[in-house]
Enzyme design. Structure first.
Site, PDB file in Angstrom:
ATOM      1  CD  GLU A 290      -2.259  -1.292   3.218  1.00  0.00           C
ATOM      2  OE1 GLU A 290      -3.013  -1.449   3.363  1.00  0.00           O
ATOM      3  OE2 GLU A 290      -1.825  -0.296   4.012  1.00  0.00           O
ATOM      4  N   PRO A 291       1.906   1.386  -0.958  1.00  0.00           N
ATOM      5  CG  PRO A 291       2.980   1.394  -2.999  1.00  0.00           C
ATOM      6  CD  PRO A 291       2.189   0.896  -2.508  1.00  0.00           C
ATOM      7  NE  ARG A 293       7.311   8.638   3.113  1.00  0.00           N
ATOM      8  CZ  ARG A 293       7.000   9.923   4.101  1.00  0.00           C
ATOM      9  NH1 ARG A 293       6.874  11.359   3.686  1.00  0.00           N
ATOM     10  NH2 ARG A 293       5.976   9.088   5.197  1.00  0.00           N
ATOM     11  NE  ARG A 328       6.236  15.181   4.353  1.00  0.00           N
ATOM     12  CZ  ARG A 328       6.875  14.806   5.434  1.00  0.00           C
ATOM     13  NH1 ARG A 328       7.842  16.041   5.067  1.00  0.00           N
ATOM     14  NH2 ARG A 328       7.797  13.590   5.310  1.00  0.00           N
ATOM     15  CE1 TYR A 332       4.624  13.407  10.623  1.00  0.00           C
ATOM     16  CE2 TYR A 332       4.498  14.780   9.446  1.00  0.00           C
ATOM     17  CZ  TYR A 332       3.617  13.819   9.603  1.00  0.00           C
ATOM     18  OH  TYR A 332       2.557  13.090   9.492  1.00  0.00           O
ATOM     19  CB  CYS A 359      -0.245  34.914  13.562  1.00  0.00           C
ATOM     20  SG  CYS A 359      -0.858  36.480  12.464  1.00  0.00           S
ATOM     21  CE1 TYR A 392       0.344  10.395   4.126  1.00  0.00           C
ATOM     22  CE2 TYR A 392       2.116   9.938   3.485  1.00  0.00           C
ATOM     23  CZ  TYR A 392       0.823   9.382   3.450  1.00  0.00           C
ATOM     24  OH  TYR A 392       1.063   8.018   3.596  1.00  0.00           O
TER      25      TYR A 392
HETATM   26  N1  LLP Z   1      -0.801   1.802   4.420  1.00  0.00           N
HETATM   27  C1  LLP Z   1      -1.998   2.466   5.792  1.00  0.00           C
HETATM   28  C2  LLP Z   1      -2.638   1.961   7.052  1.00  0.00           C
HETATM   29  C3  LLP Z   1      -1.085   3.606   6.365  1.00  0.00           C
HETATM   30  O1  LLP Z   1      -1.819   4.067   7.577  1.00  0.00           O
HETATM   31  C4  LLP Z   1      -0.593   4.532   5.685  1.00  0.00           C
HETATM   32  C5  LLP Z   1      -0.019   5.912   5.891  1.00  0.00           C
HETATM   33  C6  LLP Z   1       0.091   3.796   4.381  1.00  0.00           C
HETATM   34  C7  LLP Z   1      -0.931   2.439   3.715  1.00  0.00           C
HETATM   35  C8  LLP Z   1       1.051   4.639   3.188  1.00  0.00           C
HETATM   36  O2  LLP Z   1       2.312   4.928   4.121  1.00  0.00           O
HETATM   37  P1  LLP Z   1       3.446   5.868   3.132  1.00  0.00           P
HETATM   38  O3  LLP Z   1       3.228   4.513   2.185  1.00  0.00           O
HETATM   39  O4  LLP Z   1       2.672   7.189   2.164  1.00  0.00           O
HETATM   40  O5  LLP Z   1       4.024   5.729   3.713  1.00  0.00           O
HETATM   41  N2  LLP Z   1       2.205  12.347   6.936  1.00  0.00           N
HETATM   42  C9  LLP Z   1       3.275  11.506   7.033  1.00  0.00           C
HETATM   43  C10 LLP Z   1       2.800  10.186   6.739  1.00  0.00           C
HETATM   44  C11 LLP Z   1       1.851   9.767   7.478  1.00  0.00           C
HETATM   45  C12 LLP Z   1       1.474   8.001   7.261  1.00  0.00           C
HETATM   46  C13 LLP Z   1      -0.153   7.850   6.962  1.00  0.00           C
HETATM   47  N3  LLP Z   1      -0.216   6.785   6.658  1.00  0.00           N
HETATM   48  C14 LLP Z   1       4.078  12.817   6.742  1.00  0.00           C
HETATM   49  O6  LLP Z   1       3.622  13.370   6.280  1.00  0.00           O
HETATM   50  O7  LLP Z   1       5.306  11.984   6.335  1.00  0.00           O
END
Ligand code: LLP
Length: 433
Positions: A290-291, A293, A328, A332, A359, A392
């Site tokens: 499940e990618p 990013r 971000r 973070y 602000c 994101y």
């Molecule tokens: N599957 C599930 C169940 C998830 O919770 C997530 C991300 C993904 C897949 C996808 O993850 P990815 O492949 O995008 O890393 N807001 C944060 C990232 C939070 C991700 C939350 N869940 C950021 O800006 O880095």
């Protein structure tokens, strides 16, 4: 010949005459044409990223992998449609994501819902939408049974587990396995969850893990350890059920580089590692990932215009966006490359705090207020690009300070099209009574 910048790539981010181009188009011209703040995505790059993933699995002899795009990273329907055309599946985390996924053309069979703290109202919408529900807690399983009563046999579910002692991610906030984590069913209870689901009469078709987001380098090996653990848990689950699962979902998380000092994702190591673990198991089901990013992260940039240059405690470059557009860095301490679109490689650099228009003291785009960023040639009116903002970015934007969310533009085959208007004042306040 000048050395290339780490982020340059053919037909995506390119530098011509010291100016930044995306998808063949000049970023300064895009900023003029559509105004700033502005998200710009290169659709061709999104498809390229998706295909690179697919190819890695074909090369690793796992060609039938299901790639569920995690739409939380970027839920724009134009992007969903592009990925639907690539035969992606979809990972959704809220009922509204499910409804938008369906509207964008994904069939309900291709949608997996993985939520947390899921309410009965949420469950009712998911049942109506007929999507597969990935169970996050025993409470959710029991409440789902109460809702469907004797119709459980018509409902397909899978189970999310927390594979135990380790997770991985770019920040503590993005680690979703291990201790002190709200997600998934803990190791001690997971087989009970399968037993209960069977007694309730559900069609139990999968096991799921997601250990965190934005990992790469050594963390790939950490992830692969959890893969082996998950596959052996799936074998045990099959014994409990007395039949084979349809899939094991290994979640998302593959990272991307945000700066010159960060590595590219070792995609072969990842794909081969998954394929090998699967071959070493007794399972015959499909594997899913499940990618989010990895698919959209580097496809997008945020363009913003400098309106104030002034020496205060730091040398400030004040811009027309803030963490309401891209949270971000503030949330973070994340690093995003900041490029002067019109003078990318000019030698004369000064160090700036690139400050937003909200602000809040944390409203800046440097990774920290103590880290001034060397950028060449900034003047009032300069357009800056924040790179790797496709995941994101808009998805986490808000109307804080009643500031507008930015517009979004999608480039496809070197043509730019507006896909979201910037909020108007009317739109921002229209819900208030
Ligand atoms: N599957 C599930 C169940 C998830 O919770 C997530 C991300 C993904 C897949 C996808 O993850 P990815 O492949 O995008 O890393 N807001 C944060 C990232 C939070 C991700 C939350 N869940 C950021 O800006 O880095």
């Amino acid at each position: 010949m000048t050395k290339k910048n780490w982020y340059e790539s053919k037909d995506h981010l390119e530098i011509k005459n010291n100016q930044l181009f995306i998808g063949g188009l000049n970023t300064t011209v895009l900023a003029k044409q559509f105004g700033t703040p502005l998200y710009v995505y290169n659709g061709n790059r999104i498809v390229e990223n998706f295909q690179r993933l697919k190819t890695a699995f074909i090369q690793a002899s796992l060609p039938n992998i299901r790639i569920h795009y995690a739409m939380k990273a970027n839920f724009h329907p134009a992007i969903l449609r592009l990925l639907n055309q690539q035969n992606a599946f979809l990972d959704c985390v809220s009922p509204n994501e499910v409804l938008l996924g369906l509207k964008a053309g994904f069939s309900s069979e291709k949608i997996l819902f993985t939520g947390t703290s899921v309410s009965n109202d949420d469950l009712k919408i998911l049942l109506k939408a007929k999507v597969l529900i990935n169970i996050d807690s025993l409470s959710q399983l029991k409440r789902l049974k109460k809702l469907v009563k004797s119709n459980a046999g018509k409902v397909r579910i899978s189970v999310r587990w927390n594979p135990g002692s380790f997770g991985a991610g770019l920040h503590d906030h993005t680690i979703t396995a291990g201790k002190h984590v709200k997600f998934g069913i803990p190791e001690k209870q997971v087989l009970n969850a399968f037993k209960l689901a069977k007694i309730f009469g559900f069609q139990v078709v999968g096991l799921h893990e997601h250990i965190g987001s934005g990992w790469k380098g050594k963390d790939v090996q950490t992830f692969l350890k959890t893969v082996s653990k998950t596959l052996s848990m799936a074998e045990k689950a099959e014994k409990v059920l007395g039949y084979s699962l349809e899939f094991v979902d290994l979640g998302g998380g593959p990272g991307i580089p945000y700066s010159v000092s960060q590595d590219f994702f070792p995609i072969q190591e990842y794909a081969k590692g998954i394929a090998l673990a699967f071959q070493n198991s007794k399972l015959t089901c499909s594997i899913a990932i499940e990618p989010g990013r990895y698919v959209v992260g580097d496809s997008g940039i945020l363009l913003t215009t400098v309106n104030t240059v002034e020496q205060k405690g730091s040398l400030i470059a004040g811009v027309d966006s803030g963490f309401n557009c891209l949270i971000r860095p503030a949330f973070y301490g994340a690093f995003h490359e900041i490029v002067n679109c019109n003078q990318v490689n000019s030698k004369q650099k000064q160090k700036y705090m690139v400050a937003g228009n909200l602000c809040e003291s944390s409203d800046f785009f440097n990774e920290s207020k103590y880290q001034s960023r060397p950028i060449p040639g900034i003047q009032e009116g300069t357009v800056l690009a924040l790179l790797c903002a496709g995941a994101y970015g808009y998805a986490m934007s808000s109307n804080y300070n009643l500031r507008a969310r930015p517009a979004e533009v999608l480039i496809w085959n070197k043509k730019a099209k507006i896909i979201t208007r910037k909020d108007s004042f009317k739109e921002i306040v229209k819900k208030f009574r």
